[in-house]
Design a protein around this motif. Structure first.
Motif, PDB file in Angstrom:
ATOM      1  N   LEU A  14       0.808  -1.218   0.000  1.00 20.60           N
ATOM      2  CA  LEU A  14       0.000   0.000   0.000  1.00 20.60           C
ATOM      3  C   LEU A  14       0.845   1.273   0.000  1.00 20.60           C
ATOM      4  O   LEU A  14       0.332   2.351  -0.298  1.00 20.60           O
ATOM      5  N   THR A  15       2.130   1.149   0.309  1.00 16.24           N
ATOM      6  CA  THR A  15       2.998   2.326   0.204  1.00 16.24           C
ATOM      7  C   THR A  15       3.314   2.648  -1.256  1.00 16.24           C
ATOM      8  O   THR A  15       3.832   3.715  -1.562  1.00 16.24           O
ATOM      9  N   LYS A  16       2.990   1.686  -2.154  1.00 16.98           N
ATOM     10  CA  LYS A  16       3.208   1.893  -3.588  1.00 16.98           C
ATOM     11  C   LYS A  16       1.874   1.801  -4.337  1.00 16.98           C
ATOM     12  O   LYS A  16       1.816   1.339  -5.468  1.00 16.98           O
ATOM     13  N   PHE A  17       0.819   2.276  -3.717  1.00 11.27           N
ATOM     14  CA  PHE A  17      -0.522   2.136  -4.261  1.00 11.27           C
ATOM     15  C   PHE A  17      -0.619   2.703  -5.676  1.00 11.27           C
ATOM     16  O   PHE A  17      -1.040   2.013  -6.609  1.00 11.27           O
ATOM     17  N   ASN A  18      -0.243   3.945  -5.853  1.00 12.02           N
ATOM     18  CA  ASN A  18      -0.354   4.585  -7.168  1.00 12.02           C
ATOM     19  C   ASN A  18       0.456   3.844  -8.222  1.00 12.02           C
ATOM     20  O   ASN A  18      -0.024   3.584  -9.336  1.00 12.02           O
ATOM     21  N   GLU A  19       1.681   3.505  -7.873  1.00  6.23           N
ATOM     22  CA  GLU A  19       2.572   2.836  -8.831  1.00  6.23           C
ATOM     23  C   GLU A  19       2.026   1.470  -9.237  1.00  6.23           C
ATOM     24  O   GLU A  19       1.971   1.144 -10.432  1.00  6.23           O
ATOM     25  N   GLN A  20       1.595   0.685  -8.258  1.00  3.42           N
ATOM     26  CA  GLN A  20       1.148  -0.665  -8.573  1.00  3.42           C
ATOM     27  C   GLN A  20      -0.179  -0.667  -9.333  1.00  3.42           C
ATOM     28  O   GLN A  20      -0.354  -1.443 -10.273  1.00  3.42           O
ATOM     29  N   GLY A  38     -13.655  -8.779  11.159  1.00  2.00           N
ATOM     30  CA  GLY A  38     -13.103  -9.245  12.422  1.00  2.00           C
ATOM     31  C   GLY A  38     -14.004 -10.215  13.160  1.00  2.00           C
ATOM     32  O   GLY A  38     -13.659 -10.669  14.251  1.00  2.00           O
ATOM     33  N   HIS A  39     -15.160 -10.542  12.563  1.00  2.00           N
ATOM     34  CA  HIS A  39     -16.106 -11.464  13.199  1.00  2.00           C
ATOM     35  C   HIS A  39     -16.308 -12.711  12.339  1.00  2.00           C
ATOM     36  O   HIS A  39     -16.088 -13.826  12.808  1.00  2.00           O
ATOM     37  N   PHE A  40     -16.737 -12.521  11.093  1.00  2.00           N
ATOM     38  CA  PHE A  40     -16.873 -13.672  10.195  1.00  2.00           C
ATOM     39  C   PHE A  40     -15.528 -14.349  10.004  1.00  2.00           C
ATOM     40  O   PHE A  40     -15.424 -15.577   9.933  1.00  2.00           O
ATOM     41  N   VAL A  41     -14.475 -13.540   9.903  1.00  2.00           N
ATOM     42  CA  VAL A  41     -13.097 -14.024   9.941  1.00  2.00           C
ATOM     43  C   VAL A  41     -12.331 -13.164  10.948  1.00  2.00           C
ATOM     44  O   VAL A  41     -12.691 -12.013  11.189  1.00  2.00           O
ATOM     45  N   LYS A  42     -11.289 -13.728  11.531  1.00  2.00           N
ATOM     46  CA  LYS A  42     -10.549 -13.020  12.587  1.00  2.00           C
ATOM     47  C   LYS A  42      -9.476 -12.116  11.994  1.00  2.00           C
ATOM     48  O   LYS A  42      -8.301 -12.198  12.324  1.00  2.00           O
ATOM     49  N   ASN A  43      -9.896 -11.242  11.124  1.00  2.00           N
ATOM     50  CA  ASN A  43      -8.963 -10.313  10.506  1.00  2.00           C
ATOM     51  C   ASN A  43      -9.760  -9.106  10.031  1.00  2.00           C
ATOM     52  O   ASN A  43     -10.980  -9.191   9.842  1.00  2.00           O
ATOM     53  N   ILE A  44      -9.101  -7.994   9.872  1.00  2.13           N
ATOM     54  CA  ILE A  44      -9.718  -6.782   9.326  1.00  2.13           C
ATOM     55  C   ILE A  44      -8.780  -6.263   8.241  1.00  2.13           C
ATOM     56  O   ILE A  44      -7.588  -6.070   8.477  1.00  2.13           O
ATOM     57  N   THR A  45      -9.329  -6.042   7.032  1.00  2.06           N
ATOM     58  CA  THR A  45      -8.434  -5.629   5.947  1.00  2.06           C
ATOM     59  C   THR A  45      -8.905  -4.333   5.311  1.00  2.06           C
ATOM     60  O   THR A  45      -8.824  -3.273   5.912  1.00  2.06           O
ATOM     61  N   LEU A  46      -9.422  -4.393   4.099  1.00  2.92           N
ATOM     62  CA  LEU A  46      -9.760  -3.191   3.345  1.00  2.92           C
ATOM     63  C   LEU A  46     -11.188  -2.759   3.637  1.00  2.92           C
ATOM     64  O   LEU A  46     -11.864  -3.343   4.483  1.00  2.92           O
ATOM     65  N   SER A  47     -11.662  -1.735   2.949  1.00  2.15           N
ATOM     66  CA  SER A  47     -12.927  -1.110   3.334  1.00  2.15           C
ATOM     67  C   SER A  47     -13.614  -0.496   2.117  1.00  2.15           C
ATOM     68  O   SER A  47     -13.004  -0.343   1.052  1.00  2.15           O
ATOM     69  N   PRO A  48     -14.892  -0.124   2.255  1.00  2.00           N
ATOM     70  CA  PRO A  48     -15.546   0.627   1.183  1.00  2.00           C
ATOM     71  C   PRO A  48     -14.806   1.919   0.834  1.00  2.00           C
ATOM     72  O   PRO A  48     -14.786   2.318  -0.335  1.00  2.00           O
ATOM     73  N   PHE A  49     -14.195   2.557   1.812  1.00  2.00           N
ATOM     74  CA  PHE A  49     -13.416   3.768   1.526  1.00  2.00           C
ATOM     75  C   PHE A  49     -12.268   3.446   0.568  1.00  2.00           C
ATOM     76  O   PHE A  49     -11.987   4.222  -0.361  1.00  2.00           O
ATOM     77  N   PHE A  50     -11.613   2.315   0.775  1.00  2.00           N
ATOM     78  CA  PHE A  50     -10.543   1.892  -0.131  1.00  2.00           C
ATOM     79  C   PHE A  50     -11.083   1.753  -1.553  1.00  2.00           C
ATOM     80  O   PHE A  50     -10.442   2.174  -2.520  1.00  2.00           O
ATOM     81  N   ILE A  51     -12.269   1.172  -1.686  1.00  2.00           N
ATOM     82  CA  ILE A  51     -12.880   1.027  -3.011  1.00  2.00           C
ATOM     83  C   ILE A  51     -13.103   2.389  -3.654  1.00  2.00           C
ATOM     84  O   ILE A  51     -12.862   2.576  -4.852  1.00  2.00           O
ATOM     85  N   SER A  52     -13.563   3.362  -2.878  1.00  2.00           N
ATOM     86  CA  SER A  52     -13.818   4.696  -3.432  1.00  2.00           C
ATOM     87  C   SER A  52     -12.538   5.341  -3.941  1.00  2.00           C
ATOM     88  O   SER A  52     -12.552   6.051  -4.955  1.00  2.00           O
ATOM     89  N   ASN A 207       9.179  -5.517  -8.322  1.00  2.00           N
ATOM     90  CA  ASN A 207       8.644  -4.718  -9.418  1.00  2.00           C
ATOM     91  C   ASN A 207       7.373  -5.398  -9.924  1.00  2.00           C
ATOM     92  O   ASN A 207       7.412  -6.526 -10.416  1.00  2.00           O
ATOM     93  N   THR A 208       6.237  -4.714  -9.813  1.00  2.00           N
ATOM     94  CA  THR A 208       4.958  -5.318 -10.160  1.00  2.00           C
ATOM     95  C   THR A 208       4.885  -5.688 -11.636  1.00  2.00           C
ATOM     96  O   THR A 208       4.267  -6.695 -12.010  1.00  2.00           O
ATOM     97  N   GLU A 209       5.505  -4.901 -12.489  1.00  2.00           N
ATOM     98  CA  GLU A 209       5.504  -5.196 -13.921  1.00  2.00           C
ATOM     99  C   GLU A 209       6.227  -6.508 -14.200  1.00  2.00           C
ATOM    100  O   GLU A 209       5.744  -7.363 -14.958  1.00  2.00           O
ATOM    101  N   ILE A 210       7.387  -6.685 -13.558  1.00  2.00           N
ATOM    102  CA  ILE A 210       8.144  -7.922 -13.729  1.00  2.00           C
ATOM    103  C   ILE A 210       7.384  -9.091 -13.109  1.00  2.00           C
ATOM    104  O   ILE A 210       7.323 -10.186 -13.679  1.00  2.00           O
TER     105      ILE A 210
END
Length: 232
Positions: A14-20, A38-52, A207-210
Motif C-alpha cells: 500500500l505504500t506503492k498504491f499509485n505505482e502498482q 473481524g467477526h466472520f473471519v478473525k482479521n480486518i483488511t480493506l474497506s468501502p473507503f478503499f474502493i472509493s 517490481n509489479t511489472e516484472i
C-alpha cells in the motif's frame, strides 16, 4: 472466454498504491478487494473507503468480497463506493438471500456468491440461476498464504457441470493459493477467474511489472495456453 486474473489488493504494497495500480490497470481483468469485519473471519483488511479511492484510479471492474457476518450492513456503502461486483458468502445470506441479491442488482452491480471450503454447492441451489459469479474458496477464509485444499478441485468440476447442464451464465472464480503449483489443476477443473495474491503475483518480484510477466509466463507454461490477458 479467456482466463482472467484478479489481483487481491490486500496483498499489495500500500505504500506503492499509485505505482502498482498504474501498472495493473493495463494488465489485470478486475480487482479483488477483501472487506473483513473481524467477526466472520478473525482479521480486518480493506474497506468501502478503499474502493472509493481505487475507483478514482481505474476503469476496471472492482469486486468487493464481503467476508462479514452481516453483509446487509455493507452492501449500500460498497455499491456507492463504486464496486461492480458485490460478492457475499452463502454462509451469511441464506436466511435472506433473495432480498440481498435483489438489493445488489438494484444498485446495478453484479452478484457474486462465495462458498467456504466446507460449504456444499447445494446450499445455493435455490438461487444459483440469479448469480453472475461463483467464487470457490480453496483455503479457509481470512488470511493470506494458506495451503491449497485439494478437495476443492472436484467442487470446481461440479460447479462447471451444473452451469453447463442448466445453461447458467455465472463465471467460476477461485480464491486461495492460485499460483504455480495449482494453475494447471484449476484450469483443467474449469476455473475461469484466478484471484492472485502473494504467491501468485506480488511475491514474484518487487517490481509489479516484472512480477506480472513472471506470473503470465508461469501460467502459460503450466496450462499450455496463450488464452489469457487483459480484456482489451
Amino acid at each position: 472466454m479467456k482466463y482472467q486474473f484478479s489481483p487481491s489488493l490486500m496483498c499489495m504494497d500500500l505504500t506503492k498504491f499509485n505505482e502498482q495500480i498504474s501498472i495493473l490497470n493495463s494488465r489485470a481483468d478486475m480487482y479483488h478487494v477483501d472487506i473483513m469485519d473481524g467477526h466472520f473471519v478473525k482479521n480486518i483488511t480493506l474497506s468501502p473507503f478503499f474502493i472509493s479511492q481505487l475507483r478514482m484510479m481505474t476503469n476496471l471492474p472492482i469486486d468487493a468480497h464481503l467476508m462479514v457476518e452481516k453483509p446487509e450492513d455493507f452492501i449500500d456503502m460498497t455499491a456507492e463506493a463504486g464496486a461492480d461486483y458485490i460478492s457475499v458468502h452463502a454462509e451469511t445470506i441464506n436466511r435472506n438471500a433473495f432480498r440481498l441479491i435483489r438489493k445488489i442488482k438494484d444498485y446495478g452491480a453484479k452478484v457474486g456468491i462465495v462458498l467456504n471450503p466446507a460449504t456444499p454447492l447445494d446450499w445455493i441451489s435455490p438461487y444459483v440461476h440469479l448469480i453472475d459469479k461463483l467464487t470457490i474458496m480453496t483455503v479457509d477464509p481470512g488470511f493470506a498464504g494458506q495451503p491449497f485444499i485439494a478437495e476443492m478441485t472436484e467442487k470446481i468440476r461440479d460447479a462447471k457441470k451444473i452451469r453447463e447442464t442448466n445453461h447458467y451464465t455465472y463465471v467460476i472464480e477461485v480464491d486461495g493459493s492460485c499460483n504455480e503449483k495449482t494453475f494447471r489443476t484449476l484450469a483443467e477443473a474449469g476455473n475461469d477467474i484466478f484471484i492472485i495474491g502473494n504467491s501468485g503475483l506480488f511475491d514474484l518480484d518487487e517490481n509489479t511489472e516484472i512480477a506480472w510477466d513472471k506470473m503470465k509466463n508461469i501460467f502459460q507454461q503450466q496450462t499450455n495456453t496463450a488464452d489469457i490477458g487483459h480484456p482489451e
